[in-house]
Structure formats: structure tokens, C-alpha cells
Design a protein around this motif. Structure first.
Motif, PDB file in Angstrom:
ATOM      1  N   ALA A 177       0.847  -1.192   0.000  1.00  0.00           N
ATOM      2  CA  ALA A 177       0.000   0.000   0.000  1.00  0.00           C
ATOM      3  C   ALA A 177       0.883   1.242   0.000  1.00  0.00           C
ATOM      4  O   ALA A 177       1.857   1.329   0.753  1.00  0.00           O
ATOM      5  CB  ALA A 177      -0.910   0.009   1.225  1.00  0.00           C
ATOM      6  N   THR A 178       0.547   2.194  -0.851  1.00  0.00           N
ATOM      7  CA  THR A 178       1.279   3.457  -0.907  1.00  0.00           C
ATOM      8  C   THR A 178       0.287   4.612  -0.896  1.00  0.00           C
ATOM      9  O   THR A 178      -0.927   4.401  -0.915  1.00  0.00           O
ATOM     10  CB  THR A 178       2.127   3.572  -2.191  1.00  0.00           C
ATOM     11  OG1 THR A 178       1.277   3.938  -3.300  1.00  0.00           O
ATOM     12  CG2 THR A 178       2.852   2.277  -2.516  1.00  0.00           C
ATOM     13  N   GLY A 179       0.830   5.832  -0.900  1.00  0.00           N
ATOM     14  CA  GLY A 179      -0.011   7.013  -1.017  1.00  0.00           C
ATOM     15  C   GLY A 179      -0.610   7.182  -2.392  1.00  0.00           C
ATOM     16  O   GLY A 179      -1.365   8.139  -2.622  1.00  0.00           O
ATOM     17  N   LEU A 250      -1.999  -1.587  -3.821  1.00  0.00           N
ATOM     18  CA  LEU A 250      -3.081  -0.694  -3.382  1.00  0.00           C
ATOM     19  C   LEU A 250      -2.563   0.735  -3.304  1.00  0.00           C
ATOM     20  O   LEU A 250      -1.494   0.992  -2.744  1.00  0.00           O
ATOM     21  CB  LEU A 250      -3.589  -1.149  -2.007  1.00  0.00           C
ATOM     22  CG  LEU A 250      -4.520  -0.210  -1.248  1.00  0.00           C
ATOM     23  CD1 LEU A 250      -5.849  -0.048  -1.974  1.00  0.00           C
ATOM     24  CD2 LEU A 250      -4.742  -0.727   0.178  1.00  0.00           C
ATOM     25  N   GLY A 251      -3.319   1.671  -3.868  1.00  0.00           N
ATOM     26  CA  GLY A 251      -2.977   3.086  -3.770  1.00  0.00           C
ATOM     27  C   GLY A 251      -4.035   3.834  -2.972  1.00  0.00           C
ATOM     28  O   GLY A 251      -5.231   3.607  -3.162  1.00  0.00           O
ATOM     29  N   ILE A 252      -3.586   4.729  -2.076  1.00  0.00           N
ATOM     30  CA  ILE A 252      -4.512   5.519  -1.263  1.00  0.00           C
ATOM     31  C   ILE A 252      -4.125   6.996  -1.407  1.00  0.00           C
ATOM     32  O   ILE A 252      -3.492   7.583  -0.523  1.00  0.00           O
ATOM     33  CB  ILE A 252      -4.496   5.072   0.211  1.00  0.00           C
ATOM     34  CG1 ILE A 252      -4.671   3.553   0.321  1.00  0.00           C
ATOM     35  CG2 ILE A 252      -5.591   5.776   1.004  1.00  0.00           C
ATOM     36  CD1 ILE A 252      -4.701   3.025   1.741  1.00  0.00           C
ATOM     37  N   LYS A 271      -9.316   6.640  -3.268  1.00  0.00           N
ATOM     38  CA  LYS A 271      -8.999   8.062  -3.325  1.00  0.00           C
ATOM     39  C   LYS A 271      -9.953   8.866  -2.458  1.00  0.00           C
ATOM     40  O   LYS A 271     -11.173   8.725  -2.549  1.00  0.00           O
ATOM     41  CB  LYS A 271      -9.019   8.578  -4.762  1.00  0.00           C
ATOM     42  CG  LYS A 271      -8.458  10.004  -4.871  1.00  0.00           C
ATOM     43  CD  LYS A 271      -7.819  10.313  -6.200  1.00  0.00           C
ATOM     44  CE  LYS A 271      -7.056  11.621  -6.125  1.00  0.00           C
ATOM     45  NZ  LYS A 271      -6.376  11.985  -7.368  1.00  0.00           N
ATOM     46  N   TYR A 272      -9.383   9.728  -1.631  1.00  0.00           N
ATOM     47  CA  TYR A 272     -10.128  10.507  -0.652  1.00  0.00           C
ATOM     48  C   TYR A 272     -10.104  11.999  -0.976  1.00  0.00           C
ATOM     49  O   TYR A 272      -9.148  12.508  -1.575  1.00  0.00           O
ATOM     50  CB  TYR A 272      -9.522  10.330   0.735  1.00  0.00           C
ATOM     51  CG  TYR A 272      -9.810   9.006   1.399  1.00  0.00           C
ATOM     52  CD1 TYR A 272     -10.921   8.848   2.211  1.00  0.00           C
ATOM     53  CD2 TYR A 272      -8.951   7.920   1.233  1.00  0.00           C
ATOM     54  CE1 TYR A 272     -11.180   7.645   2.839  1.00  0.00           C
ATOM     55  CE2 TYR A 272      -9.203   6.708   1.862  1.00  0.00           C
ATOM     56  CZ  TYR A 272     -10.328   6.583   2.659  1.00  0.00           C
ATOM     57  OH  TYR A 272     -10.579   5.388   3.280  1.00  0.00           O
ATOM     58  N   PHE A 273     -11.130  12.705  -0.504  1.00  0.00           N
ATOM     59  CA  PHE A 273     -11.074  14.161  -0.474  1.00  0.00           C
ATOM     60  C   PHE A 273     -10.325  14.625   0.774  1.00  0.00           C
ATOM     61  O   PHE A 273      -9.544  15.571   0.726  1.00  0.00           O
ATOM     62  CB  PHE A 273     -12.488  14.758  -0.487  1.00  0.00           C
ATOM     63  CG  PHE A 273     -13.149  14.658  -1.836  1.00  0.00           C
ATOM     64  CD1 PHE A 273     -12.765  15.492  -2.883  1.00  0.00           C
ATOM     65  CD2 PHE A 273     -14.144  13.735  -2.070  1.00  0.00           C
ATOM     66  CE1 PHE A 273     -13.355  15.399  -4.130  1.00  0.00           C
ATOM     67  CE2 PHE A 273     -14.742  13.631  -3.314  1.00  0.00           C
ATOM     68  CZ  PHE A 273     -14.353  14.470  -4.347  1.00  0.00           C
ATOM     69  N   SER A 274     -10.538  13.963   1.896  1.00  0.00           N
ATOM     70  CA  SER A 274      -9.895  14.351   3.147  1.00  0.00           C
ATOM     71  C   SER A 274      -8.503  13.730   3.243  1.00  0.00           C
ATOM     72  O   SER A 274      -8.365  12.504   3.303  1.00  0.00           O
ATOM     73  CB  SER A 274     -10.735  13.899   4.338  1.00  0.00           C
ATOM     74  OG  SER A 274      -9.997  14.033   5.549  1.00  0.00           O
ATOM     75  N   LEU A 282      -4.096   5.056   5.829  1.00  0.00           N
ATOM     76  CA  LEU A 282      -2.980   4.333   5.224  1.00  0.00           C
ATOM     77  C   LEU A 282      -2.067   3.747   6.301  1.00  0.00           C
ATOM     78  O   LEU A 282      -1.687   2.567   6.249  1.00  0.00           O
ATOM     79  CB  LEU A 282      -2.192   5.265   4.306  1.00  0.00           C
ATOM     80  CG  LEU A 282      -0.897   4.722   3.695  1.00  0.00           C
ATOM     81  CD1 LEU A 282      -1.134   3.423   2.945  1.00  0.00           C
ATOM     82  CD2 LEU A 282      -0.272   5.768   2.768  1.00  0.00           C
ATOM     83  N   LEU A 283      -1.728   4.553   7.287  1.00  0.00           N
ATOM     84  CA  LEU A 283      -0.838   4.078   8.340  1.00  0.00           C
ATOM     85  C   LEU A 283      -1.508   3.024   9.209  1.00  0.00           C
ATOM     86  O   LEU A 283      -0.889   2.010   9.570  1.00  0.00           O
ATOM     87  CB  LEU A 283      -0.377   5.258   9.201  1.00  0.00           C
ATOM     88  CG  LEU A 283       0.552   6.252   8.496  1.00  0.00           C
ATOM     89  CD1 LEU A 283       0.726   7.508   9.328  1.00  0.00           C
ATOM     90  CD2 LEU A 283       1.901   5.615   8.200  1.00  0.00           C
TER      91      LEU A 283
END
Length: 375
Positions: A177-179, A250-252, A271-274, A282-283
Motif C-alpha cells: 500500500a502506498t499514497g 493498493l494506492g490511497i 482516493k479521498y477528499f480528506s 494508510l498508516l
């Protein structure tokens, strides 16, 4: 109880059980007016998005249900949950500005909409829907988070090393998982998505001629989508709930950093707005550890977000490992490591934080994944 398919709904309606407490998520309720009406009182039933024809809406509302309709004038469907790369980059042939990803960012930063109560509600519903499906997607998986800067160029040695790390972690059974952005994040997602070292090398070779997303996202994303098609084939993606057990990448990302486009080398994208929800999420989901590659301010922020629960962890639970890669970078260029050593001294946190020189030293520091039982 969440109902996410028409088959589940029909089974429940046929059972004769009360509908109070059900949450119908993003379903097409066309033709269900009579079946719903047969249940009489619908108080406590909540319909979240989907298609609700007038005849169905009349039954629902008159019998006490709560209906949250679809949002017609927003560039996102707030009820949909996770994305596939093609969802965010649809229409890329007309330029990045025409894609849903770019239009959602423009809508997000519109000064008139930022504080509008209606738009705030849409964003909140959207992010909650993403979280709901993301939790189901990662359930039972060993997740390793990889943090790193967005500026890493595709034709560089550090990019190739990050891709190799992502591949090694995925091969070991971890969900990477990454940003979800460019640079080191893209490299790790690319490596995880590929099934062989040769496929990693070939994908990096294909995208290297467009090393970064500036000044124009369009060629950067176009060459990446073509490389992804070679890796996974041209078949349409499967449902995210069936991908979960076999997903590797996974991308976040977040529209808060909309100037950083999402990378396409993910099985799915949350994908988030916040940005606050996205970073904490993610963490928190990196249950098997966090690996930090070269980065600057944003990466440093993520390091200390990861450190806080380690610092306050119980003595019998030091927490998942935090591994910083690159001695010179984290001791001299951005001297985070001395601060971590000072915080960890005399605490169980000392067992959880590590500084290594190369990505080859990372995997032995992470918990191993139990092999899947034979079918």
C-alpha cells in the motif's frame, strides 16, 4: 446490515424478515416497488444512492424509509467506494483535464464549493463509502505501507530499486500500500503489480521515456496505462471484493494533493477528499510495517504519524516495524533518524524502528506471511 447486491436484497425480501436496520448501498431498485410495499412498515430502512425510480421512492418514503439519492451534479459518485485506474483516467485521450480525476480536483478546490454544506456532505459520504469498501478489501491481509517522495524519476536507479522492493514484498505475500501518487509510490505499486522480475524491468523500461508528471500529466499517464495493459492484459478488472484476497498493489491518494496525479499501477485505488482520513487510514492499515524511502516534508510528516503509536505502545506490544531506507538521507540530508533514536531510547519502540542502507535489507525486518492453505 449492509446489502450491496440485488441478490442479497431479493433473498432478504423473500425471507419475510423485517427490513428495519438494513442499509441498501448503491442498488438499482427498479421493479422493486411491490416487493418492498409487501413488507408494510419500512421504518429503519436506509437507501444509500443507487437508482430509485419515482414509484419505488414513493413506497419507501411513505412507509418510513430514509432515502439518500444519487448526486447528479457532483463529478464523483459518493456511494461507489474504491476505484480502478481506468475509472479515474476515463477520457484521457482528450487530455488529463477531461478525466474524472482532474474534474473532481477542480470541483474540490472551487472556492465557492469548499464551504458549501451540500458539497461538504457529498465529500463526507464519498470518503465514508471509500473507507467502508477499503476495510473489506484489506481484511485479513498482511499490509506493508511504503512511503516516499513524489519527485523520484522513472529513469533513475532509486526508482528501479523501489520497484524491486514492491515486487519482493508482494511475492512474499504482503499487500503493498502506498499514497498512490507518482515517484516512489508509483514505483512500489508497479513492482507489486508485476508477477515476475522481468515484468518489472519491462514495465520500467516502457515508462522511462516520460520520467515525470510535470509539465503535463497526459503523456505521463498515457504511457503508464499502456504499460499496465501489458502487465495485466486488456480484460476489464474484477470486482474489488473478489480481488481482495489476491490483490498485490493498493494506492490511497487524495484530491487534497490534486497536483499529484494518481498512479495506475494499483489493483484498486482508494482516493479521498480528506487528506487527514487518508493519511491516518494508510498508516493504520499498514499492519505488517511501514517502509520509508527518500522524501521531504510530506514523508517526514508521515514518519512522525507512524511514530506516535509506536512511542505510546504498551510494553508487550511494540507495534509493527518502521524501516527507514538510506542512511545518509535520514541522518544528514533530512536528519530524522537522530530524533527517532532519542524518542525510542529506553522504550519498546527501540525494537520497532530501523535504519538500513538499501531496500535489500527491508524484507527480513518485516513479519513473514503464513502460506495460504491449499485449495
Amino acid at each position: 446490515m449492509e446489502i450491496e447486491t440485488l441478490a442479497e436484497l431479493d433473498d432478504h425480501l423473500d425471507s419475510g424478515e423485517p427490513l428495519s436496520g438494513l442499509r441498501l448501498q448503491n442498488l438499482d431498485l427498479s421493479g422493486h416497488a411491490e416487493h418492498l410495499a409487501a413488507h408494510g412498515d419500512l421504518t429503519g430502512l436506509v437507501v444509500l444512492g443507487g437508482t430509485v425510480p419515482p414509484a419505488v421512492a414513493e413506497v419507501l418514503l411513505h412507509r418510513g424509509a430514509i432515502v439518500f439519492p444519487g448526486i447528479a451534479d457532483a463529478p464523483v459518485d459518493p456511494w461507489r467506494g474504491l476505484y480502478f485506474p481506468d475509472d479515474l483516467y476515463a477520457g484521457l485521450e482528450q487530455g488529463y483535464a477531461a478525466t474524472p480525476d482532474a474534474r473532481a480536483y477542480a470541483w474540490f478546490v472551487d472556492a465557492k464549493l469548499r464551504t458549501d454544506a451540500y458539497c461538504t456532505l457529498v465529500r463526507a459520504i464519498h470518503d465514508d463509502s471509500v473507507t467502508d469498501e477499503l476495510d473489506e478489501f484489506v481484511a485479513g491481509r498482511s499490509v506493508v505501507g511504503i512511503m516516499g517522495g513524489h519527485a523520484l524519476q522513472r529513469h533513475s536507479e532509486p526508482y528501479a530499486a523501489a520497484a524491486g522492493l514492491g515486487h519482493a514484498l508482494a511475492e512474499a505475500g504482503h499487500l503493498v500500500a502506498t499514497g498512490g501518487g507518482p515517484g516512489a509510490m508509483e514505483a512500489a505499486n508497479l513492482g507489486a503489480l508485476c508477477r515476475t522480475p522481468e515484468a518489472v524491468e519491462e514495465a520500467v523500461r516502457r515508462i522511462a521515456p516520460v520520467p515525470g508528471f510535470r509539465p503535463d500529466v497526459t503523456p505521463w499517464a498515457t504511457v503508464a496505462l499502456a504499460a499496465r495493459a501489458v502487465v495485466v492484459g486488456d480484460e476489464p478488472p474484477g470486482a474489488s471484493e473478489t480481488l481482495g484476497p489476491t490483490a498485490r498493489s493498493l494506492g490511497i491518494p487524495t484530491w487534497f494533493y490534486g497536483h499529484e496525479p494518481p498512479n495506475v499501477f494499483c489493483d484498486v485505488i482508494a482516493k479521498y477528499f480528506s487528506n487527514a482520513i487518508r493519511e491516518e487510514g494508510l498508516l493504520a492499515r499498514s499492519t505488517a510495517g511501514v517502509v520509508v524511502l527518500d522524501g521531504a516534508a510530506g514523508t517526514v510528516q508521515e514518519i512522525f504519524q507512524a511514530v506516535t503509536p509506536l512511542y505510546y505502545a504498551r510494553d508487550d506490544a511494540p507495534g509493527p516495524p518502521l524501516v527507514l531506507v538510506g542512511r545518509e538521507h535520514w541522518t544528514e540530508t533530512v536528519p530524522v533518524w537522530p530524533a527517532l533514536q532519542a524518542l525510542a531510547r529506553g522504550r519498546r519502540m527501540e525494537q520497532a524502528v530501523h535504519l538500513v542502507e538499501t531496500v535489500d535489507e527491508v524484507l527480513p525486518l518485516l513479519p513473514s506471511v503464513a502460506p495460504a492453505p491449499p485449495p
